[in-house]
Design a protein around this motif. Structure first.
Motif, PDB file in Angstrom:
ATOM      1  N   VAL A  86       0.801  -1.226   0.008  1.00 47.29           N
ATOM      2  CA  VAL A  86       0.103   0.104  -0.144  1.00 47.29           C
ATOM      3  C   VAL A  86       0.708   1.373   0.176  1.00 47.29           C
ATOM      4  CG1 VAL A  86      -1.780   1.267   1.326  1.00 47.29           C
ATOM      5  CG2 VAL A  86      -2.064  -1.071   1.152  1.00 47.29           C
ATOM      6  N   ALA A  87       2.071   1.372   0.791  1.00 43.85           N
ATOM      7  CA  ALA A  87       2.654   2.438   0.998  1.00 43.85           C
ATOM      8  C   ALA A  87       3.485   2.792  -0.502  1.00 43.85           C
ATOM      9  CB  ALA A  87       3.786   2.231   1.857  1.00 43.85           C
ATOM     10  N   ALA A  88       3.761   1.690  -1.141  1.00 42.46           N
ATOM     11  CA  ALA A  88       4.579   1.756  -2.711  1.00 42.46           C
ATOM     12  C   ALA A  88       3.513   2.256  -3.384  1.00 42.46           C
ATOM     13  CB  ALA A  88       5.204   0.473  -3.012  1.00 42.46           C
ATOM     14  N   LEU A  89       2.283   1.790  -3.476  1.00 46.15           N
ATOM     15  CA  LEU A  89       0.884   2.169  -4.376  1.00 46.15           C
ATOM     16  C   LEU A  89       0.801   3.850  -4.081  1.00 46.15           C
ATOM     17  CD1 LEU A  89      -1.113   1.327  -6.358  1.00 46.15           C
ATOM     18  CD2 LEU A  89      -2.415   1.277  -4.378  1.00 46.15           C
ATOM     19  N   VAL A  90       0.879   3.966  -2.769  1.00 44.68           N
ATOM     20  CA  VAL A  90       0.552   5.627  -2.493  1.00 44.68           C
ATOM     21  C   VAL A  90       1.813   6.419  -3.106  1.00 44.68           C
ATOM     22  CG1 VAL A  90       0.141   7.320  -0.661  1.00 44.68           C
ATOM     23  CG2 VAL A  90      -0.941   5.144  -0.793  1.00 44.68           C
ATOM     24  N   GLN A 143      10.988  13.003 -12.463  1.00 45.07           N
ATOM     25  CA  GLN A 143      11.455  13.720 -11.186  1.00 45.07           C
ATOM     26  C   GLN A 143      12.402  13.186 -10.647  1.00 45.07           C
ATOM     27  OE1 GLN A 143       9.620  15.956 -10.365  1.00 45.07           O
ATOM     28  NE2 GLN A 143       7.592  15.864 -11.366  1.00 45.07           N
ATOM     29  N   ASP A 144      13.111  13.933  -9.903  1.00 46.49           N
ATOM     30  CA  ASP A 144      14.510  13.794  -9.247  1.00 46.49           C
ATOM     31  C   ASP A 144      14.369  12.431  -8.345  1.00 46.49           C
ATOM     32  OD1 ASP A 144      17.384  14.302  -8.355  1.00 46.49           O
ATOM     33  OD2 ASP A 144      16.121  14.481  -6.225  1.00 46.49           O
ATOM     34  N   ALA A 145      15.076  11.189  -8.609  1.00 44.99           N
ATOM     35  CA  ALA A 145      15.138  10.171  -7.797  1.00 44.99           C
ATOM     36  C   ALA A 145      15.216  10.462  -6.109  1.00 44.99           C
ATOM     37  CB  ALA A 145      15.918   9.334  -8.047  1.00 44.99           C
ATOM     38  N   ALA A 146      16.179  11.444  -5.762  1.00 47.29           N
ATOM     39  CA  ALA A 146      16.214  11.667  -4.148  1.00 47.29           C
ATOM     40  C   ALA A 146      14.814  12.312  -3.818  1.00 47.29           C
ATOM     41  CB  ALA A 146      17.268  12.759  -4.280  1.00 47.29           C
ATOM     42  N   ALA A 147      14.238  13.009  -4.385  1.00 47.24           N
ATOM     43  CA  ALA A 147      12.831  13.769  -3.977  1.00 47.24           C
ATOM     44  C   ALA A 147      11.920  12.547  -3.886  1.00 47.24           C
ATOM     45  CB  ALA A 147      12.551  14.714  -5.100  1.00 47.24           C
ATOM     46  N   LEU A 148      11.756  11.771  -4.691  1.00 52.48           N
ATOM     47  CA  LEU A 148      10.842  10.766  -4.638  1.00 52.48           C
ATOM     48  C   LEU A 148      10.917   9.744  -3.517  1.00 52.48           C
ATOM     49  CD1 LEU A 148      10.063   9.852  -8.478  1.00 52.48           C
ATOM     50  CD2 LEU A 148       8.717  11.350  -6.988  1.00 52.48           C
ATOM     51  N   GLU A 149      12.278   9.396  -3.290  1.00 56.87           N
ATOM     52  CA  GLU A 149      12.614   8.482  -2.061  1.00 56.87           C
ATOM     53  C   GLU A 149      12.346   9.219  -0.838  1.00 56.87           C
ATOM     54  OE1 GLU A 149      16.714   6.320  -0.490  1.00 56.87           O
ATOM     55  OE2 GLU A 149      16.476   7.296  -2.280  1.00 56.87           O
ATOM     56  N   SER A 156       6.171   5.190   3.882  1.00 60.09           N
ATOM     57  CA  SER A 156       6.455   4.143   4.757  1.00 60.09           C
ATOM     58  C   SER A 156       6.395   3.998   5.944  1.00 60.09           C
ATOM     59  CB  SER A 156       7.864   3.449   3.990  1.00 60.09           C
ATOM     60  OG  SER A 156       7.744   3.271   2.768  1.00 60.09           O
ATOM     61  N   ALA A 157       6.788   5.147   6.826  1.00 62.79           N
ATOM     62  CA  ALA A 157       6.688   5.504   8.037  1.00 62.79           C
ATOM     63  C   ALA A 157       5.475   5.505   8.651  1.00 62.79           C
ATOM     64  CB  ALA A 157       7.756   6.353   8.533  1.00 62.79           C
ATOM     65  N   MET A 158       4.569   5.348   8.217  1.00 63.61           N
ATOM     66  CA  MET A 158       3.290   5.468   8.887  1.00 63.61           C
ATOM     67  C   MET A 158       2.732   4.264   9.209  1.00 63.61           C
ATOM     68  SD  MET A 158       1.417   8.274   5.917  1.00 63.61           S
ATOM     69  CE  MET A 158       2.191   9.798   5.298  1.00 63.61           C
ATOM     70  N   ASP A 159       2.191   4.516  10.174  1.00 63.41           N
ATOM     71  CA  ASP A 159       1.425   3.186  10.949  1.00 63.41           C
ATOM     72  C   ASP A 159       0.267   3.047   9.905  1.00 63.41           C
ATOM     73  OD1 ASP A 159      -0.931   4.484  11.962  1.00 63.41           O
ATOM     74  OD2 ASP A 159       0.265   4.987  13.598  1.00 63.41           O
ATOM     75  N   LYS A 160      -0.443   1.944  10.079  1.00 63.87           N
ATOM     76  CA  LYS A 160      -1.551   1.232   9.296  1.00 63.87           C
ATOM     77  C   LYS A 160      -2.636   2.174   9.273  1.00 63.87           C
ATOM     78  CE  LYS A 160      -3.095  -1.989  12.774  1.00 63.87           C
ATOM     79  NZ  LYS A 160      -3.017  -3.534  13.097  1.00 63.87           N
ATOM     80  N   PHE A 161      -3.100   2.800  10.473  1.00 66.74           N
ATOM     81  CA  PHE A 161      -4.089   3.742  10.570  1.00 66.74           C
ATOM     82  C   PHE A 161      -3.907   4.860   9.854  1.00 66.74           C
ATOM     83  CE2 PHE A 161      -4.841   0.762  14.216  1.00 66.74           C
ATOM     84  CZ  PHE A 161      -6.053   0.384  14.023  1.00 66.74           C
ATOM     85  N   LEU A 163      -1.784   5.343   7.399  1.00 63.46           N
ATOM     86  CA  LEU A 163      -1.537   4.817   5.835  1.00 63.46           C
ATOM     87  C   LEU A 163      -2.926   4.898   5.182  1.00 63.46           C
ATOM     88  CD1 LEU A 163       0.088   4.522   3.462  1.00 63.46           C
ATOM     89  CD2 LEU A 163       0.647   2.311   4.473  1.00 63.46           C
ATOM     90  N   ALA A 164      -3.811   4.455   5.989  1.00 62.38           N
ATOM     91  CA  ALA A 164      -5.271   3.907   5.656  1.00 62.38           C
ATOM     92  C   ALA A 164      -5.869   5.158   4.921  1.00 62.38           C
ATOM     93  CB  ALA A 164      -5.988   3.074   6.566  1.00 62.38           C
ATOM     94  N   ALA A 165      -5.719   6.204   5.897  1.00 63.20           N
ATOM     95  CA  ALA A 165      -6.286   7.623   5.745  1.00 63.20           C
ATOM     96  C   ALA A 165      -5.727   8.213   4.660  1.00 63.20           C
ATOM     97  CB  ALA A 165      -6.275   8.408   7.045  1.00 63.20           C
ATOM     98  N   PHE A 166      -4.267   8.169   4.667  1.00 63.80           N
ATOM     99  CA  PHE A 166      -3.381   8.780   3.646  1.00 63.80           C
ATOM    100  C   PHE A 166      -3.648   8.451   2.270  1.00 63.80           C
ATOM    101  CE2 PHE A 166       0.858  10.069   1.866  1.00 63.80           C
ATOM    102  CZ  PHE A 166       0.707  11.381   1.963  1.00 63.80           C
ATOM    103  N   HIS A 167      -4.000   7.020   2.146  1.00 65.73           N
ATOM    104  CA  HIS A 167      -4.239   6.537   0.864  1.00 65.73           C
ATOM    105  C   HIS A 167      -5.465   7.143   0.353  1.00 65.73           C
ATOM    106  CE1 HIS A 167      -6.691   3.421  -1.335  1.00 65.73           C
ATOM    107  NE2 HIS A 167      -5.358   3.070  -1.918  1.00 65.73           N
ATOM    108  N   ASP A 168      -6.477   7.240   0.990  1.00 70.25           N
ATOM    109  CA  ASP A 168      -7.528   8.099   0.657  1.00 70.25           C
ATOM    110  C   ASP A 168      -7.348   9.384   0.264  1.00 70.25           C
ATOM    111  OD1 ASP A 168      -8.756   5.538   0.810  1.00 70.25           O
ATOM    112  OD2 ASP A 168      -9.760   6.139   2.558  1.00 70.25           O
TER     113      ASP A 168
END
Length: 237
Positions: A86-90, A143-149, A156-161, A163-168
């Motif tokens: 999910v983190a990669a998709l977002v 885009q610059d690779a460092a910026a995207l990283e 990726s550092a977000m917890d599941k709750f 990340l669920a909100a951030f995904h939306d």
């Protein structure tokens, strides 16, 4: 939600501490997710909101009136087991962010996009160490690779709750940067939603609107605002 009982079977929904989190009880019985996991959430505010949704149900359960419950279920049943995916998709939105693709014309739309989106990109460059390039038309801009990283690491550092909100937030706005601006409080949530709809609002001004489009827009806006509210609930223990 489809597997849950269709009719109300409890008298009172309550909240109690469960380890480092909180859980909702229906007449003393633990509330569970659709895949039967215990529904334990990170803050009392979130648990109380879920309990209130269940307490408000009438004879028949209507899942569509329980957005906090649905988001918590998604975090536990879907995001938790597939956090990396999910983190990669977002994070992929950073490579095709809405704010980076500008109209070539007319002048009025070009100006409106610039006024709404340039401050967000400047904020991302300064605050997130993620300067993104813009282009006109639909041709992809690398885009610059460092910026995207940098952006991906934050996701990726977000917890599941969270990340669920951030995904939306990101999916509904079409912008990873607007998602980050929302959770950092860069601008009020309604204003950030407005800035995600510059193109759509321009089209409405030119051609008018219809009832179906208005209803769809209202639903998306409500979903975006709910996702922001759910994200901030995580912090309110």
């Amino acid at each position: 939600m489809a597997e849950w009982a269709a009719k109300r079977f409890w008298e009172k929904a309550t909240v109690e501490v469960a380890g480092d989190g909180y859980q909702v009880l229906l007449d003393g019985r633990k509330l569970r997710t659709p895949v039967k996991s215990e529904l334990i959430v990170p803050s009392r505010e979130m648990a109380e909101a879920i309990a209130a949704e269940w307490q408000a149900q009438e004879e028949k359960i209507d899942p569509m009136t329980m957005p906090v419950t649905r988001s918590a279920n998604a975090a536990i049943d879907k995001v938790g087991p597939m956090h990396a995916e999910v983190a990669a998709l977002v994070s992929e939105y950073g490579g095709t962010d809405l704010l980076c693709y500008r109209a070539e014309s007319p002048e009025g739309l070009v100006k409106r996009q610039s006024e709404a989106w340039d401050p967000l990109l400047e904020w991302a460059a300064d605050t997130l160490s993620a300067p993104l390039k813009t282009t006109t038309g639909v041709m992809h801009v690398k885009q610059d690779a460092a910026a995207l990283e940098n952006l991906a690491e934050r996701v990726s550092a977000m917890d599941k709750f969270r990340l669920a909100a951030f995904h939306d937030l990101v999916g509904m706005s079409g912008s990873l940067i607007i998602g980050f601006a929302t959770i950092h409080g860069f601008l009020p949530v309604p204003e950030l939603w407005r800035r995600s709809r510059i193109d759509e609002d321009w089209q409405i001004e030119q051609w008018g609107e219809d009832d179906e489009a208005v209803a769809t827009e209202a639903g998306k806006r409500a979903g975006f605002e709910h996702a922001a509210r759910f994200y901030f609930m995580v912090n309110n223990g």
